[in-house]
Design a protein around this motif. Structure first.
Motif, PDB file in Angstrom:
ATOM      1  N   PRO A  97      52.522  41.889  37.411  1.00 21.40           N
ATOM      2  CA  PRO A  97      53.204  41.896  38.726  1.00 21.40           C
ATOM      3  C   PRO A  97      52.526  42.826  39.719  1.00 21.40           C
ATOM      4  CG  PRO A  97      54.810  42.017  36.949  1.00 21.40           C
ATOM      5  CD  PRO A  97      53.457  42.175  36.316  1.00 21.40           C
ATOM      6  N   PHE A  98      52.053  43.975  39.243  1.00 25.29           N
ATOM      7  CA  PHE A  98      51.334  44.909  40.117  1.00 25.29           C
ATOM      8  C   PHE A  98      50.106  44.232  40.701  1.00 25.29           C
ATOM      9  CE2 PHE A  98      47.965  48.093  40.604  1.00 25.29           C
ATOM     10  CZ  PHE A  98      48.571  49.035  41.422  1.00 25.29           C
ATOM     11  N   CYS A  99      49.326  43.563  39.836  1.00 27.36           N
ATOM     12  CA  CYS A  99      48.107  42.892  40.301  1.00 27.36           C
ATOM     13  C   CYS A  99      48.418  41.759  41.258  1.00 27.36           C
ATOM     14  CB  CYS A  99      47.299  42.384  39.107  1.00 27.36           C
ATOM     15  SG  CYS A  99      46.523  43.703  38.137  1.00 27.36           S
ATOM     16  N   ARG A 100      49.499  41.049  41.008  1.00 28.72           N
ATOM     17  CA  ARG A 100      49.870  39.959  41.916  1.00 28.72           C
ATOM     18  C   ARG A 100      50.160  40.510  43.313  1.00 28.72           C
ATOM     19  NH1 ARG A 100      51.772  35.087  39.709  1.00 28.72           N
ATOM     20  NH2 ARG A 100      51.899  34.449  41.888  1.00 28.72           N
ATOM     21  N   GLN A 101      50.791  41.668  43.395  1.00 29.02           N
ATOM     22  CA  GLN A 101      51.084  42.266  44.695  1.00 29.02           C
ATOM     23  C   GLN A 101      49.805  42.724  45.397  1.00 29.02           C
ATOM     24  OE1 GLN A 101      54.536  45.053  44.782  1.00 29.02           O
ATOM     25  NE2 GLN A 101      54.838  44.450  42.655  1.00 29.02           N
ATOM     26  N   VAL A 102      48.895  43.305  44.625  1.00 26.99           N
ATOM     27  CA  VAL A 102      47.624  43.734  45.214  1.00 26.99           C
ATOM     28  C   VAL A 102      46.849  42.532  45.745  1.00 26.99           C
ATOM     29  CG1 VAL A 102      45.379  44.791  44.709  1.00 26.99           C
ATOM     30  CG2 VAL A 102      47.472  45.825  43.810  1.00 26.99           C
ATOM     31  N   ILE A 103      46.792  41.466  44.966  1.00 26.00           N
ATOM     32  CA  ILE A 103      46.071  40.258  45.382  1.00 26.00           C
ATOM     33  C   ILE A 103      46.742  39.631  46.607  1.00 26.00           C
ATOM     34  CG2 ILE A 103      45.495  37.895  44.727  1.00 26.00           C
ATOM     35  CD1 ILE A 103      43.628  40.020  43.582  1.00 26.00           C
ATOM     36  N   PHE A 133      27.073  44.649  31.861  1.00 27.30           N
ATOM     37  CA  PHE A 133      27.710  43.449  31.337  1.00 27.30           C
ATOM     38  C   PHE A 133      28.557  42.854  32.455  1.00 27.30           C
ATOM     39  CE2 PHE A 133      26.708  46.079  27.752  1.00 27.30           C
ATOM     40  CZ  PHE A 133      26.381  45.200  26.723  1.00 27.30           C
ATOM     41  N   GLY A 134      28.825  41.570  32.354  1.00 20.71           N
ATOM     42  CA  GLY A 134      29.594  40.955  33.415  1.00 20.71           C
ATOM     43  C   GLY A 134      30.373  39.744  32.949  1.00 20.71           C
ATOM     44  N   ALA A 135      31.420  39.436  33.672  1.00 20.26           N
ATOM     45  CA  ALA A 135      32.212  38.226  33.455  1.00 20.26           C
ATOM     46  C   ALA A 135      32.713  37.775  34.815  1.00 20.26           C
ATOM     47  CB  ALA A 135      33.374  38.495  32.505  1.00 20.26           C
ATOM     48  N   ALA A 136      32.973  36.495  34.937  1.00 20.13           N
ATOM     49  CA  ALA A 136      33.405  35.933  36.221  1.00 20.13           C
ATOM     50  C   ALA A 136      34.513  34.924  36.001  1.00 20.13           C
ATOM     51  CB  ALA A 136      32.219  35.290  36.948  1.00 20.13           C
ATOM     52  N   THR A 137      35.176  34.562  37.082  1.00 19.13           N
ATOM     53  CA  THR A 137      36.322  33.657  36.980  1.00 19.13           C
ATOM     54  C   THR A 137      35.937  32.185  37.006  1.00 19.13           C
ATOM     55  OG1 THR A 137      36.640  33.782  39.373  1.00 19.13           O
ATOM     56  CG2 THR A 137      37.894  35.339  38.020  1.00 19.13           C
ATOM     57  N   ASP A 138      34.647  31.887  37.204  1.00 16.34           N
ATOM     58  CA  ASP A 138      34.218  30.493  37.198  1.00 16.34           C
ATOM     59  C   ASP A 138      32.758  30.400  36.749  1.00 16.34           C
ATOM     60  OD1 ASP A 138      32.725  31.342  39.434  1.00 16.34           O
ATOM     61  OD2 ASP A 138      34.157  30.514  40.859  1.00 16.34           O
ATOM     62  N   GLU A 139      32.318  29.197  36.415  1.00 16.75           N
ATOM     63  CA  GLU A 139      30.955  29.000  35.932  1.00 16.75           C
ATOM     64  C   GLU A 139      29.919  29.353  36.989  1.00 16.75           C
ATOM     65  OE1 GLU A 139      29.811  28.350  33.014  1.00 16.75           O
ATOM     66  OE2 GLU A 139      31.817  28.264  32.132  1.00 16.75           O
ATOM     67  N   ARG A 140      30.256  29.122  38.239  1.00 18.27           N
ATOM     68  CA  ARG A 140      29.337  29.486  39.318  1.00 18.27           C
ATOM     69  C   ARG A 140      29.062  30.994  39.296  1.00 18.27           C
ATOM     70  NH1 ARG A 140      31.136  28.989  45.634  1.00 18.27           N
ATOM     71  NH2 ARG A 140      29.382  30.111  46.567  1.00 18.27           N
ATOM     72  N   ASN A 157      37.476  40.883  25.427  1.00 19.48           N
ATOM     73  CA  ASN A 157      38.494  41.031  26.464  1.00 19.48           C
ATOM     74  C   ASN A 157      38.192  42.260  27.295  1.00 19.48           C
ATOM     75  OD1 ASN A 157      40.188  43.422  25.375  1.00 19.48           O
ATOM     76  ND2 ASN A 157      40.020  42.040  23.624  1.00 19.48           N
ATOM     77  N   ILE A 158      38.709  42.284  28.501  1.00 19.82           N
ATOM     78  CA  ILE A 158      38.575  43.417  29.407  1.00 19.82           C
ATOM     79  C   ILE A 158      39.955  44.019  29.551  1.00 19.82           C
ATOM     80  CG2 ILE A 158      37.864  44.192  31.695  1.00 19.82           C
ATOM     81  CD1 ILE A 158      36.129  41.659  31.866  1.00 19.82           C
ATOM     82  N   GLY A 159      40.119  45.223  28.985  1.00 20.34           N
ATOM     83  CA  GLY A 159      41.439  45.831  28.950  1.00 20.34           C
ATOM     84  C   GLY A 159      41.877  46.387  30.293  1.00 20.34           C
ATOM     85  N   GLY A 160      43.182  46.377  30.520  1.00 18.72           N
ATOM     86  CA  GLY A 160      43.734  47.003  31.706  1.00 18.72           C
ATOM     87  C   GLY A 160      43.560  46.197  32.974  1.00 18.72           C
ATOM     88  N   LEU A 166      41.553  40.356  37.957  1.00 13.03           N
ATOM     89  CA  LEU A 166      40.733  39.154  38.133  1.00 13.03           C
ATOM     90  C   LEU A 166      41.482  37.909  37.678  1.00 13.03           C
ATOM     91  CD1 LEU A 166      37.233  40.521  37.081  1.00 13.03           C
ATOM     92  CD2 LEU A 166      38.131  40.153  39.378  1.00 13.03           C
ATOM     93  N   GLY A 167      42.300  38.070  36.628  1.00 12.89           N
ATOM     94  CA  GLY A 167      43.132  36.941  36.231  1.00 12.89           C
ATOM     95  C   GLY A 167      44.123  36.569  37.319  1.00 12.89           C
ATOM     96  N   ALA A 168      44.698  37.577  37.971  1.00 12.31           N
ATOM     97  CA  ALA A 168      45.614  37.321  39.080  1.00 12.31           C
ATOM     98  C   ALA A 168      44.877  36.722  40.269  1.00 12.31           C
ATOM     99  CB  ALA A 168      46.307  38.628  39.496  1.00 12.31           C
ATOM    100  N   ALA A 169      43.624  37.178  40.488  1.00 11.08           N
ATOM    101  CA  ALA A 169      42.824  36.623  41.585  1.00 11.08           C
ATOM    102  C   ALA A 169      42.556  35.145  41.355  1.00 11.08           C
ATOM    103  CB  ALA A 169      41.517  37.393  41.715  1.00 11.08           C
ATOM    104  N   ALA A 170      42.155  34.802  40.122  1.00 11.42           N
ATOM    105  CA  ALA A 170      41.876  33.398  39.800  1.00 11.42           C
ATOM    106  C   ALA A 170      43.122  32.543  39.993  1.00 11.42           C
ATOM    107  CB  ALA A 170      41.364  33.289  38.366  1.00 11.42           C
ATOM    108  N   LEU A 171      44.267  33.084  39.594  1.00 18.55           N
ATOM    109  CA  LEU A 171      45.518  32.350  39.760  1.00 18.55           C
ATOM    110  C   LEU A 171      45.828  32.137  41.236  1.00 18.55           C
ATOM    111  CD1 LEU A 171      47.809  31.176  37.991  1.00 18.55           C
ATOM    112  CD2 LEU A 171      49.026  33.337  38.325  1.00 18.55           C
ATOM    113  N   GLY A 172      45.388  33.095  42.080  1.00 17.85           N
ATOM    114  CA  GLY A 172      45.623  32.989  43.508  1.00 17.85           C
ATOM    115  C   GLY A 172      44.531  32.253  44.263  1.00 17.85           C
ATOM    116  N   GLY A 173      43.584  31.662  43.519  1.00 21.92           N
ATOM    117  CA  GLY A 173      42.532  30.880  44.154  1.00 21.92           C
ATOM    118  C   GLY A 173      41.363  31.681  44.667  1.00 21.92           C
ATOM    119  N   LEU A 174      41.218  32.931  44.225  1.00 15.49           N
ATOM    120  CA  LEU A 174      40.100  33.769  44.653  1.00 15.49           C
ATOM    121  C   LEU A 174      39.076  33.880  43.534  1.00 15.49           C
ATOM    122  CD1 LEU A 174      41.956  36.732  46.428  1.00 15.49           C
ATOM    123  CD2 LEU A 174      40.745  34.835  47.508  1.00 15.49           C
ATOM    124  N   ARG A 175      37.814  33.848  43.907  1.00 13.24           N
ATOM    125  CA  ARG A 175      36.750  34.062  42.935  1.00 13.24           C
ATOM    126  C   ARG A 175      36.686  35.540  42.575  1.00 13.24           C
ATOM    127  NH1 ARG A 175      31.258  32.545  44.560  1.00 13.24           N
ATOM    128  NH2 ARG A 175      30.916  32.462  42.315  1.00 13.24           N
TER     129      ARG A 175
END
Length: 331
Positions: A97-103, A133-140, A157-160, A166-175
């Motif tokens: 919920p905190f991340c959803r508010q920030v996004i 190291f890196g991870a992204a929300t899409d193949e691009r 996994n990326i803790g915290g 980033l999971g909240a960002a992806a859910l909100g349509g942001l890369r």
């Protein structure tokens, strides 16, 4: 939230305290070198509790919850402005919920992309180059990481909040993209600027934003030498599998634990518990801090020198509010 500023196609960078001060120092370095300006503070309400109160000269200070601040930088090249989110701590519960508010606030600013910084603890030695190291929300985004020669975090996994945001960002349509700077597993309690430097090099390559990294490079070199000498002395006396302190798994330092990326299984090695210098600060050190505050007030580009000295003395938390207040007003 106050009225949102008008920004040009902004990108969003979020950092929190954690292992080796990797993410926090990278964020503060951007804050200082780009001369960013505070624009908002996020009130997280009851998501945060108060676990301790500060004592100064025997006087208990008023209790307060951790603060969460937003800073902005206007890109003179008109590519992407930056919004930096700097959180003092991660909430023990209600992270999503905190991340959803920030996004939600970020989307209100017109943010197009979200970046987080974190640490990756491995068996590297202090003298080795820090990989990113890196991870992204899409193949691009994953393809982009490979073009930047960033080591893609294939599994784990990326803790915290570094990951949850980033999971909240992806859910909100942001890369979104996470950069994780490599640091020695044996020194997770010690500031490790080489990992912060590696992250900012990758950040600059991704964004095209040039940041003067000379000061951070010098600090990384100095810390590398100090930790290398320490590790060599311990190994000479006790052997390569010696421990400098007991396992810190149950330390209870939530901020550090949250920042760990589980890309590789834990391995045994030397462990170093950093407690920081004595809280009693000698008058010459206080005078030095005041001189650095005065310099940073006149030139925010000098602020990282102040941050470096506060870290050396183990005093950043004590001065954090005053330090970040340096960025309240633009030039």
């Amino acid at each position: 939230m106050p009225e949102t500023p008008k920004l040009n196609r902004p990108w969003f960078v979020a950092v929190w305290p954690g292992m080796g001060h990797v993410a926090l120092n990278a964020g503060v370095y951007l804050l200082a070198k780009l001369g960013m300006t505070a624009v908002a503070e996020f009130e997280a309400g009851e998501l945060f509790d108060v676990n301790a109160v500060e004592v100064k000269g025997g006087v208990i200070q008023p209790a307060r919850r951790p603060r969460n601040r937003f800073f902005v930088w206007a890109d003179p090249e008109k590519r992407h402005d930056l919004v930096l989110f700097l959180g003092e701590a991660q909430p023990p519960v209600g992270k999503f919920p905190f991340c959803r508010q920030v996004i939600e606030y970020a989307r209100g600013l017109g943010v197009e992309r979200v970046l987080t910084f974190a640490a990756m603890a491995t068996e590297m030695r202090p003298e080795h180059l820090s990989r990113v190291f890196g991870a992204a929300t899409d193949e691009r985004g994953v393809d982009e990481l490979r073009r930047l020669d960033v080591t893609v975090l294939e599994e784990g996994n990326i803790g915290g909040l570094n990951g949850v945001l980033l999971g909240a960002a992806a859910l909100g349509g942001l890369r979104g993209t996470c950069f994780l700077g490599e640091m020695p597993q044996v020194f997770t309690q010690v500031p490790f600027p080489k990992a912060s430097l590696a992250i900012l090099e990758a950040f600059s390559a991704l964004t095209g934003i040039e940041v003067d990294l000379d000061e951070l490079t010098d600090q990384a070199r100095a810390v590398e030498e100090q930790l290398g000498e320490l590790l060599a002395r311990v190994e000479e006396q006790y052997g390569p599998q010696a421990r400098l302190a007991e396992d810190n798994e149950d330390e209870g330092d939530e901020e550090d634990d949250e920042d760990e990326a589980a890309g590789e299984p834990p391995r045994e090695g030397v462990e170093y518990r950093y407690e920081g210098p004595d809280e009693t600060v000698a008058p010459p050190a206080v005078q030095r801090i005041e001189e650095l505050f005065a310099r940073a007030a006149n030139d925010r580009g000098k602020a990282f020198e102040l941050k470096r000295e506060l870290d050396r003395l183990g005093l950043f938390k004590r001065y954090e509010d005053r330090f970040l207040d340096l960025f309240k007003h633009g030039d």
